[in-house]
Design an enzyme around this catalytic site. Structure first.
Site, PDB file in Angstrom:
ATOM      1  N   TYR A   1      37.344  -5.872  48.309  1.00 34.44           N
ATOM      2  CA  TYR A   1      36.785  -6.575  47.159  1.00 34.44           C
ATOM      3  C   TYR A   1      35.561  -7.395  47.589  1.00 34.44           C
ATOM      4  O   TYR A   1      35.118  -7.325  48.724  1.00 34.44           O
ATOM      5  CB  TYR A   1      37.865  -7.404  46.484  1.00 34.44           C
ATOM      6  CG  TYR A   1      38.965  -6.532  45.907  1.00 34.44           C
ATOM      7  CD1 TYR A   1      38.685  -5.604  44.908  1.00 34.44           C
ATOM      8  CD2 TYR A   1      40.270  -6.608  46.393  1.00 34.44           C
ATOM      9  CE1 TYR A   1      39.679  -4.780  44.399  1.00 34.44           C
ATOM     10  CE2 TYR A   1      41.273  -5.787  45.880  1.00 34.44           C
ATOM     11  CZ  TYR A   1      40.966  -4.871  44.890  1.00 34.44           C
ATOM     12  OH  TYR A   1      41.949  -4.055  44.393  1.00 34.44           O
TER      13      TYR A   1
ATOM     14  N   ARG B   1      43.029 -14.892  51.980  1.00 32.53           N
ATOM     15  CA  ARG B   1      43.566 -13.595  52.389  1.00 32.53           C
ATOM     16  C   ARG B   1      42.457 -12.763  53.024  1.00 32.53           C
ATOM     17  O   ARG B   1      41.354 -12.665  52.491  1.00 32.53           O
ATOM     18  CB  ARG B   1      44.182 -12.845  51.207  1.00 32.53           C
ATOM     19  CG  ARG B   1      45.083 -11.697  51.692  1.00 32.53           C
ATOM     20  CD  ARG B   1      45.866 -11.066  50.567  1.00 32.53           C
ATOM     21  NE  ARG B   1      47.100 -10.468  51.092  1.00 32.53           N
ATOM     22  CZ  ARG B   1      47.610  -9.329  50.654  1.00 32.53           C
ATOM     23  NH1 ARG B   1      47.005  -8.633  49.716  1.00 32.53           N
ATOM     24  NH2 ARG B   1      48.740  -8.866  51.153  1.00 32.53           N
TER      25      ARG B   1
END
Length: 391
Positions: A177, A229
């Site tokens: 992402y 993350r």
């Protein structure tokens, strides 16, 4: 002292977790058009309110141009990009916190993985105009103004998380992402402030962390949780985009921001290792973290024995992903001494207990699991597949 699964864990800023088990963020396949929650969403999260001491939602996109990232025809990704989403966010937070555990909103921008924009005839944004090898639609390079606006959007989504009653946020910098797209040299070909050298490729994720920290300081309780993350190496590229040495250099840069935890997204399992390394990813990253930044790992845990091994030998906390799809009371059963009762495989008989969303049941009863790692026992539920979301 050896870590135990039922230990209480105090995080850097004062939040206390009831145990070392974490509900891993997983897309619930339940969102309505525009990223709004459904009744299925709330039912799914309510069922997992005792999955662990720390409960992390699926990714929520923070900008209108940041999503949705989803399998076409399936229910959409959830959003947190406008105040219209606040009521749904409150419902999710309330569902997760109903048994006294900490709820975290994972915030995210899809960048060039926001395929829903392409399907709606809108421009898909990327650090550089290079489509993913597995996504053939065109993408447009982001302007500096768009980059700055998205950084502010991460802050606005954080404010919504605070207002909704979440106990923290996790910045999603993994799994191809946008934050990873800026960090990877295979997707970031810019030669301005936002790209070029490894140091410059860190600028965007560091700016997001700074903005989120600023909003937390101004608006949140002192014990509000902040996590990040990270995929320690770029998946599917054989290390071409970045390797774990680059990720460790990045982690050294974020340590001064005093995060509560680092969450490693480990595709090959919680004890997996880089090629040609004698140490696991967890062991390598643990050596560079300060004592107050907890390490969460994830991958391939379906029973108490594996969870115990993870916290005794590798990390501070273990996140359970597919294991909580099968067994929504994973953490509760371990804490109560009933670990042997944990369900390890899905079956037609256990589907009502597992409280999968309609979208998840359709996904995991397909032969290809829509590209996700299959659930143990998935062959037994093939007959439950209706094909209602299939292309």
């Amino acid at each position: 002292m050896t870590n135990k699964l039922n230990d209480q864990v105090r995080l850097r800023h004062g939040a206390t977790l009831t145990n070392r088990i974490v509900l891993s963020p997983m897309q619930s396949q339940s969102g309505l058009k525009g990223g709004f929650v459904s009744e299925d969403t709330i039912r799914y999260y309510s069922a997992r309110s005792e999955a662990g001491g720390l409960l992390i939602t699926e990714f929520h996109y923070v900008s209108e141009n940041g999503g949705p990232s989803y399998v076409p025809n399936y229910p959409e990704q959830l959003g947190a990009y406008s105040d219209k989403h606040l009521e749904g966010l409150k419902q999710v937070a309330k569902a997760l916190k109903s048994k006294g555990h900490k709820a975290i909103l994972q915030i995210h921008h899809g960048g060039r993985r926001a395929n829903g924009r392409y399907l709606d005839g809108k421009a898909v944004l990327s650090p550089s105009p290079l489509p993913l090898s597995f996504s053939k639609f065109p993408v447009r390079e982001m302007s500096s103004d768009e980059i700055e606006a998205i950084i502010l959007d991460f802050g606005r989504a954080t404010k919504r998380a605070i207002d909704a009653g979440f106990d923290g946020v996790e910045i999603h910098g993994a799994n191809h992402y946008l934050l990873q797209q800026f960090f990877s040299k295979s997707t970031n070909k810019r030669m301005d402030y936002w790209g070029g050298s490894l140091e410059k490729r860190m600028h965007f994720p560091l700016a997001v962390i700074q903005e989120v920290k600023k909003v937390i300081k101004a608006n949140a309780p002192e014990d509000f949780i902040l996590g990040y993350r990270l995929s320690p190496e770029e998946l599917h590229t054989h290390g071409e985009g970045y390797n774990y040495h680059d990720s460790i250099a990045f982690v050294k840069k974020i340590i001064p921001y005093e995060l509560d935890y680092l969450h490693l997204s480990l595709w090959a399992g919680y004890n997996s290792k880089p090629e040609k390394s004698n140490q696991s990813y967890a062991e390598l990253f643990k050596t560079v973290l300060d004592e107050q930044t907890k390490l969460i790992i994830v991958g391939g845990v379906f029973d108490e024995s594996a969870a115990k091994d993870a916290v005794e030998n590798y990390a501070d906390l273990i996140a359970i992903a597919r294991g909580t799809l099968i067994e929504p009371q994973f953490g509760k059963k371990i804490v109560e001494g009933r670990g042997r009762e944990i369900l390890h495989e899905i079956s037609p008989e256990s589907v009502p207990y597992s409280q999968l969303t309609d979208g998840l049941l359709e996904a995991f009863s397909r032969d290809d699991s829509i590209g996700l790692p299959p659930l143990p026992g998935a062959n037994s539920i093939r007959s439950l597949h209706t094909g209602k979301y299939d292309q």
